[in-house]
Design a protein around this motif. Sequence first.
Motif, PDB file in Angstrom:
ATOM      1  N   THR A   4      59.828 -15.774  29.686  1.00 26.10           N
ATOM      2  CA  THR A   4      61.027 -15.449  30.431  1.00 26.10           C
ATOM      3  C   THR A   4      60.725 -14.240  31.295  1.00 26.10           C
ATOM      4  OG1 THR A   4      62.454 -16.232  28.660  1.00 26.10           O
ATOM      5  CG2 THR A   4      63.433 -14.708  30.234  1.00 26.10           C
ATOM      6  N   GLN A   5      61.130 -14.288  32.539  1.00 27.22           N
ATOM      7  CA  GLN A   5      60.897 -13.156  33.436  1.00 27.22           C
ATOM      8  C   GLN A   5      61.895 -12.061  33.120  1.00 27.22           C
ATOM      9  OE1 GLN A   5      60.513 -14.094  37.571  1.00 27.22           O
ATOM     10  NE2 GLN A   5      60.759 -11.975  38.201  1.00 27.22           N
ATOM     11  N   LEU A   6      61.395 -10.833  33.103  1.00 22.30           N
ATOM     12  CA  LEU A   6      62.225  -9.669  32.814  1.00 22.30           C
ATOM     13  C   LEU A   6      61.910  -8.606  33.858  1.00 22.30           C
ATOM     14  CD1 LEU A   6      64.085  -8.147  30.782  1.00 22.30           C
ATOM     15  CD2 LEU A   6      61.989  -7.463  29.597  1.00 22.30           C
ATOM     16  N   ASN A   7      62.906  -8.150  34.572  1.00 21.83           N
ATOM     17  CA  ASN A   7      62.719  -7.099  35.581  1.00 21.83           C
ATOM     18  C   ASN A   7      63.227  -5.784  35.009  1.00 21.83           C
ATOM     19  OD1 ASN A   7      61.742  -8.844  37.637  1.00 21.83           O
ATOM     20  ND2 ASN A   7      63.828  -9.592  37.884  1.00 21.83           N
ATOM     21  N   VAL A   8      62.399  -4.760  35.120  1.00 22.85           N
ATOM     22  CA  VAL A   8      62.739  -3.456  34.549  1.00 22.85           C
ATOM     23  C   VAL A   8      62.531  -2.389  35.604  1.00 22.85           C
ATOM     24  CG1 VAL A   8      62.158  -1.806  32.733  1.00 22.85           C
ATOM     25  CG2 VAL A   8      61.946  -4.248  32.289  1.00 22.85           C
ATOM     26  N   ARG A   9      63.438  -1.433  35.662  1.00 22.91           N
ATOM     27  CA  ARG A   9      63.296  -0.327  36.612  1.00 22.91           C
ATOM     28  C   ARG A   9      62.962   0.941  35.816  1.00 22.91           C
ATOM     29  NH1 ARG A   9      65.073  -1.450  41.715  1.00 22.91           N
ATOM     30  NH2 ARG A   9      66.367  -3.294  41.919  1.00 22.91           N
ATOM     31  N   VAL A  10      61.885   1.597  36.241  1.00 26.03           N
ATOM     32  CA  VAL A  10      61.480   2.864  35.637  1.00 26.03           C
ATOM     33  C   VAL A  10      61.082   3.811  36.757  1.00 26.03           C
ATOM     34  CG1 VAL A  10      60.693   1.811  33.463  1.00 26.03           C
ATOM     35  CG2 VAL A  10      59.077   2.099  35.338  1.00 26.03           C
ATOM     36  N   ASP A  11      60.995   5.096  36.434  1.00 25.90           N
ATOM     37  CA  ASP A  11      60.574   6.035  37.472  1.00 25.90           C
ATOM     38  C   ASP A  11      59.087   5.848  37.769  1.00 25.90           C
ATOM     39  OD1 ASP A  11      58.908   7.901  35.795  1.00 25.90           O
ATOM     40  OD2 ASP A  11      60.836   8.201  34.793  1.00 25.90           O
ATOM     41  N   ALA A  12      58.650   6.407  38.870  1.00 27.07           N
ATOM     42  CA  ALA A  12      57.280   6.209  39.349  1.00 27.07           C
ATOM     43  C   ALA A  12      56.236   6.687  38.342  1.00 27.07           C
ATOM     44  CB  ALA A  12      57.091   6.915  40.687  1.00 27.07           C
ATOM     45  N   ALA A  13      56.485   7.806  37.698  1.00 32.35           N
ATOM     46  CA  ALA A  13      55.521   8.343  36.732  1.00 32.35           C
ATOM     47  C   ALA A  13      55.364   7.410  35.533  1.00 32.35           C
ATOM     48  CB  ALA A  13      55.956   9.732  36.274  1.00 32.35           C
ATOM     49  N   THR A  14      56.465   6.863  35.056  1.00 34.91           N
ATOM     50  CA  THR A  14      56.415   5.932  33.927  1.00 34.91           C
ATOM     51  C   THR A  14      55.671   4.662  34.316  1.00 34.91           C
ATOM     52  OG1 THR A  14      58.490   6.803  33.047  1.00 34.91           O
ATOM     53  CG2 THR A  14      57.825   4.619  32.281  1.00 34.91           C
ATOM     54  N   ALA A  15      55.938   4.162  35.505  1.00 39.14           N
ATOM     55  CA  ALA A  15      55.256   2.955  35.983  1.00 39.14           C
ATOM     56  C   ALA A  15      53.749   3.190  36.074  1.00 39.14           C
ATOM     57  CB  ALA A  15      55.815   2.537  37.340  1.00 39.14           C
ATOM     58  N   GLU A  16      53.359   4.327  36.611  1.00 41.15           N
ATOM     59  CA  GLU A  16      51.930   4.626  36.739  1.00 41.15           C
ATOM     60  C   GLU A  16      51.277   4.789  35.371  1.00 41.15           C
ATOM     61  OE1 GLU A  16      48.272   4.952  38.240  1.00 41.15           O
ATOM     62  OE2 GLU A  16      50.064   4.256  39.278  1.00 41.15           O
ATOM     63  N   ALA A  18      52.218   3.359  32.613  1.00 42.98           N
ATOM     64  CA  ALA A  18      52.117   2.013  32.034  1.00 42.98           C
ATOM     65  C   ALA A  18      50.936   1.257  32.636  1.00 42.98           C
ATOM     66  CB  ALA A  18      53.422   1.250  32.245  1.00 42.98           C
ATOM     67  N   ARG A  19      50.756   1.351  33.954  1.00 39.27           N
ATOM     68  CA  ARG A  19      49.623   0.685  34.613  1.00 39.27           C
ATOM     69  C   ARG A  19      48.292   1.201  34.071  1.00 39.27           C
ATOM     70  NH1 ARG A  19      52.759   1.784  39.229  1.00 39.27           N
ATOM     71  NH2 ARG A  19      53.859  -0.069  39.926  1.00 39.27           N
ATOM     72  N   GLN A  20      48.209   2.520  33.947  1.00 40.24           N
ATOM     73  CA  GLN A  20      46.972   3.128  33.447  1.00 40.24           C
ATOM     74  C   GLN A  20      46.685   2.706  32.009  1.00 40.24           C
ATOM     75  OE1 GLN A  20      47.445   7.347  34.002  1.00 40.24           O
ATOM     76  NE2 GLN A  20      47.190   7.218  36.234  1.00 40.24           N
ATOM     77  N   ARG A  21      47.698   2.743  31.169  1.00 41.98           N
ATOM     78  CA  ARG A  21      47.504   2.377  29.758  1.00 41.98           C
ATOM     79  C   ARG A  21      47.116   0.910  29.618  1.00 41.98           C
ATOM     80  NH1 ARG A  21      48.504   6.810  26.202  1.00 41.98           N
ATOM     81  NH2 ARG A  21      47.885   5.207  24.723  1.00 41.98           N
ATOM     82  N   ALA A  22      47.730   0.045  30.386  1.00 40.48           N
ATOM     83  CA  ALA A  22      47.375  -1.377  30.353  1.00 40.48           C
ATOM     84  C   ALA A  22      45.924  -1.554  30.792  1.00 40.48           C
ATOM     85  CB  ALA A  22      48.317  -2.185  31.250  1.00 40.48           C
ATOM     86  N   HIS A  23      45.551  -0.862  31.869  1.00 44.47           N
ATOM     87  CA  HIS A  23      44.176  -0.946  32.368  1.00 44.47           C
ATOM     88  C   HIS A  23      43.173  -0.439  31.322  1.00 44.47           C
ATOM     89  CE1 HIS A  23      40.899  -1.020  35.239  1.00 44.47           C
ATOM     90  NE2 HIS A  23      40.610   0.228  34.899  1.00 44.47           N
ATOM     91  N   GLN A  24      43.496   0.684  30.675  1.00 48.33           N
ATOM     92  CA  GLN A  24      42.624   1.246  29.638  1.00 48.33           C
ATOM     93  C   GLN A  24      42.408   0.258  28.491  1.00 48.33           C
ATOM     94  OE1 GLN A  24      44.710   4.815  28.580  1.00 48.33           O
ATOM     95  NE2 GLN A  24      43.837   6.005  30.261  1.00 48.33           N
ATOM     96  N   ARG A  25      43.443  -0.504  28.194  1.00 42.30           N
ATOM     97  CA  ARG A  25      43.356  -1.480  27.101  1.00 42.30           C
ATOM     98  C   ARG A  25      42.757  -2.814  27.553  1.00 42.30           C
ATOM     99  NH1 ARG A  25      47.298   1.877  25.499  1.00 42.30           N
ATOM    100  NH2 ARG A  25      47.807   2.076  23.302  1.00 42.30           N
ATOM    101  N   GLY A  26      42.615  -2.969  28.870  1.00 41.24           N
ATOM    102  CA  GLY A  26      42.058  -4.202  29.404  1.00 41.24           C
ATOM    103  C   GLY A  26      43.014  -5.375  29.322  1.00 41.24           C
ATOM    104  N   VAL A  27      44.322  -5.070  29.437  1.00 36.87           N
ATOM    105  CA  VAL A  27      45.335  -6.133  29.387  1.00 36.87           C
ATOM    106  C   VAL A  27      46.244  -6.023  30.603  1.00 36.87           C
ATOM    107  CG1 VAL A  27      45.332  -6.263  26.856  1.00 36.87           C
ATOM    108  CG2 VAL A  27      46.956  -4.746  27.999  1.00 36.87           C
TER     109      VAL A  27
END
Length: 74
Positions: A4-16, A18-27
């Motif tokens: 199911t698609q889920l759209n979430v709004r977060v501030d720019a720092a939180t988004a970045e 999250a991107r970094q942590r996902a990348h670090q985990r390779g997911v």
Amino acid sequence: MAKTQLNVRVDAATAETARQRAHQRGVSMNRYIEELVRKDAGEVGQTFVEAAADFMKQYEDVFAEEFREGRTSR
């Protein structure tokens, strides 16, 4: 499993972050968020089990007296 698609709004720092942590985990971001939610849900369940065990330990004598073997009916 259907997704199911889920759209979430977060501030720019939180988004970045999250991107970094996902990348670090390779997911993917999707996988990272999914794992966070599953972990959070599991922690709630674990917290409940720990609280229940603590309650039972605190009132162990009361339960033993109430439900001891061979006790006659009221």
